[in-house]
Design an enzyme around this catalytic site. Structure first.
Site, short mmCIF file in Angstrom:
data_model
loop_
_atom_site.label_atom_id
_atom_site.label_comp_id
_atom_site.label_asym_id
_atom_site.label_seq_id
_atom_site.Cartn_x
_atom_site.Cartn_y
_atom_site.Cartn_z
N HIS A 17 17.85 -2.67 117.90
CA HIS A 17 16.78 -1.70 118.17
C HIS A 17 17.31 -0.67 119.15
O HIS A 17 18.07 -0.98 120.05
CB HIS A 17 15.56 -2.42 118.78
N ASP B 221 10.70 -6.13 112.31
CA ASP B 221 10.81 -6.26 110.85
C ASP B 221 11.45 -7.56 110.40
O ASP B 221 11.55 -7.81 109.19
CB ASP B 221 11.64 -5.08 110.31
#
Ligand code: SDX
Length: 434
Positions: A309, A369
């Site tokens: 991320h 996700d």
């Protein structure tokens, strides 16, 4: 020299400039470079915006080092435990948790706007049945703009609020109908006797021949998923919505652009790719280390989807909660072996990755996700609807940012500059002399 400035010195000319520093409520302070070009003749350079703050916002705060996520100051863990998606929508849009009466009024407004214009039924017939649902959503939200010309009154607060309610209310209908179209089933209309999330599942799985009874476990899990995906500061799709909206475009056009950005596998599209990746790992029978090594190989485009991320250099707090939801859901519904196998593989992959130097050094953790697709799959939601649900949830975040920007009297069109490295001045050469 105040402690709320930084000084830059151009070593080529000795010219100095004091740049103001602004301190926020929490998180890194920012250096105001708006006058840099005018005073020093330089642009800043930050492809991918690793160190660039694009705006001043009061909506969501992320502390990437500590894995903290706050919506209007409330920790995501508390909202996940105590709130509902409609209440989180109100919080993000109106900066406070609603009273009972305020929430009822908000829910009534959303119910009032949940129908699509009947002409939209024909809209779907322009697509092949196997069209990716995100392609339909990008086009569908843009098409909705044609029914609400007043959405162009972007400087009118009431029209902005009506557009926001219309979009929040119509996304579930648009999404469910794209699913119904893909399986050749009749469109199911929204029902005002159901809450927001149960209504979405009713439109997804209800059929005209039977009374639909929402599975309470699914409704709760889906509502949690929507809360966790509702907003996330200046991510790529939210920045797209802000940039598109900065030209005073219709919010429907701005959200259509945001949906397009979210679709990318580097962003919201990852949730669908994660399940493909896990299924391939299971069917190949290869050791998970094989995939970890591929993810580390710079000559291999393969990445561990659902990992890493830009902001979180710690465990994504949303992934932690989604992993719990996944575990509980599979236990409650007595999931079939396939979903359990996906979950077990994901957990094993997480373990192997988090013990690997490459992932530790780069602080690569599971993100929002990584587990969400397993939940959608367990609910019988098809793969190409996973990112559609992410878009449905993020609609309120996109709108909260759009409304914050449009209410700012200093808002102006976003127009970045560049470092030009193309050819210098050229003289046109007629074709016969080339
Ligand atoms: C979302 O911004 C948001 O808030 C987004 C989001 C939201 O709610 O809006 O949180 C939703 O988009 C989550 C992210 C979903 N995407 C994925 O899961 C795709 C896989 N992840 C990566 O592609 C990547 O981690 C990104 C896109 C998420 C972040 O990319 P960055 O910040 O540009 O990081 P990077 O590519 O510069 O990576 C830094 C290093 C690199 O190695 P080195 O060049 O230093 O040797 O880490 C490596 C990368 O190769 N790396 C990975 C990796 N992610 C980063 N290596 C293997 N597998 C990965 N998943």
């Amino acid at each position: 020299m105040g402690n709320d400035t930084v000084t830059i010195i151009d070593n080529a000319t000795g010219k100095r400039m004091e740049l103001p520093v602004f301190k926020g409520t929490c998180g890194p302070s920012v250096i105001d470079v708006r006058n840099l070009y005018r005073e020093m003749g330089y642009f800043t350079y930050d492809p991918g915006y690793l160190s660039t703050g694009s705006c001043d916002s009061k909506i969501t705060f992320i502390d990437g080092e500590n894995g903290t996520l706050l919506y209007r100051g409330y920790p995501i863990e508390q909202l996940a435990k105590h709130s509902t998606y409609p209440e989180v929508c109100y919080l993000l849009l109106y900066r406070k948790l609603p009273t009972k009466a305020e929430l009822e009024k908000f829910n009534e407004s959303i119910k009032k706007h949940s129908l699509l214009d009947e002409a939209m039924r024909v809209f779907y017939r322009g697509f092949r049945h196997d069209a990716h649902a995100m392609a339909i959503m990008v086009a569908g939200v843009g098409a909705l703009a044609s029914f609400y010309p007043e959405a162009l009154n972007v400087h009118d607060r009431n029209d902005r609020e009506t557009s926001a309610h219309r979009l929040i209310a119509k996304m579930p209908t648009l999404a469910a109908w794209s699913y119904k179209y893909s399986i050749g089933q009749p469109f199911t209309y929204p029902r005002n006797d159901l809450d927001f999330t149960a209504n979405f599942l009713s439109m997804m799985f209800g059929i005209p021949t039977e009374e639909y009874q929402a599975n309470e476990t699914f409704v709760k899990a889906m509502d949690l998923i929507l809360i966790l995906h509702a907003d996330h500061e200046q991510n790529a799709s939210t920045s797209t919505v802000r940039l598109t909206g900065s030209s005073e475009a219709s919010p429907f056009a701005a959200l259509s652009a945001g949906i397009g950005t979210l679709w990318g596998p580097a962003h919201g599209g990852a949730n669908e790719v994660v399940v493909h990746m896990l299924e391939e790992m299971i069917s190949s029978g290869k050791n998970l280390k094989h995939y970890i090594n591929r993810a580390k190989d710079k000559n291999d485009r393969f990445r561990l989807m659902g990992f890493g991320h830009r902001v979180y250099k710690n465990y994504d707090p949303r992934a932690k909660i989604i992993r719990q939801i996944c575990h509980q859901l599979l236990k409650e519904i007595g999931s079939d072996t396939e979903n359990q196998q996906l979950f077990d593989t994901a957990m094993a992959l997480e373990r192997v990755a988090l013990e690997d130097e490459y992932f530790i050094e780069r602080k690569l953790y599971p993100n929002v996700d990584f587990y969400s697709g397993i939940i959608f799959r367990a609910m019988g939601i098809p793969l190409n609807m996973f990112t559609v649900i992410f878009a449905l949830a993020r609609t309120v975040g996109w709108l909260a940012h759009w409304m914050e920007m449009m209410a700012d009297p200093d808002a102006r069109i976003s127009r970045p500059r560049q470092l030009y490295t193309g050819p210098d001045l050229q003289k046109y050469v007629p074709i016969e002399k080339r």
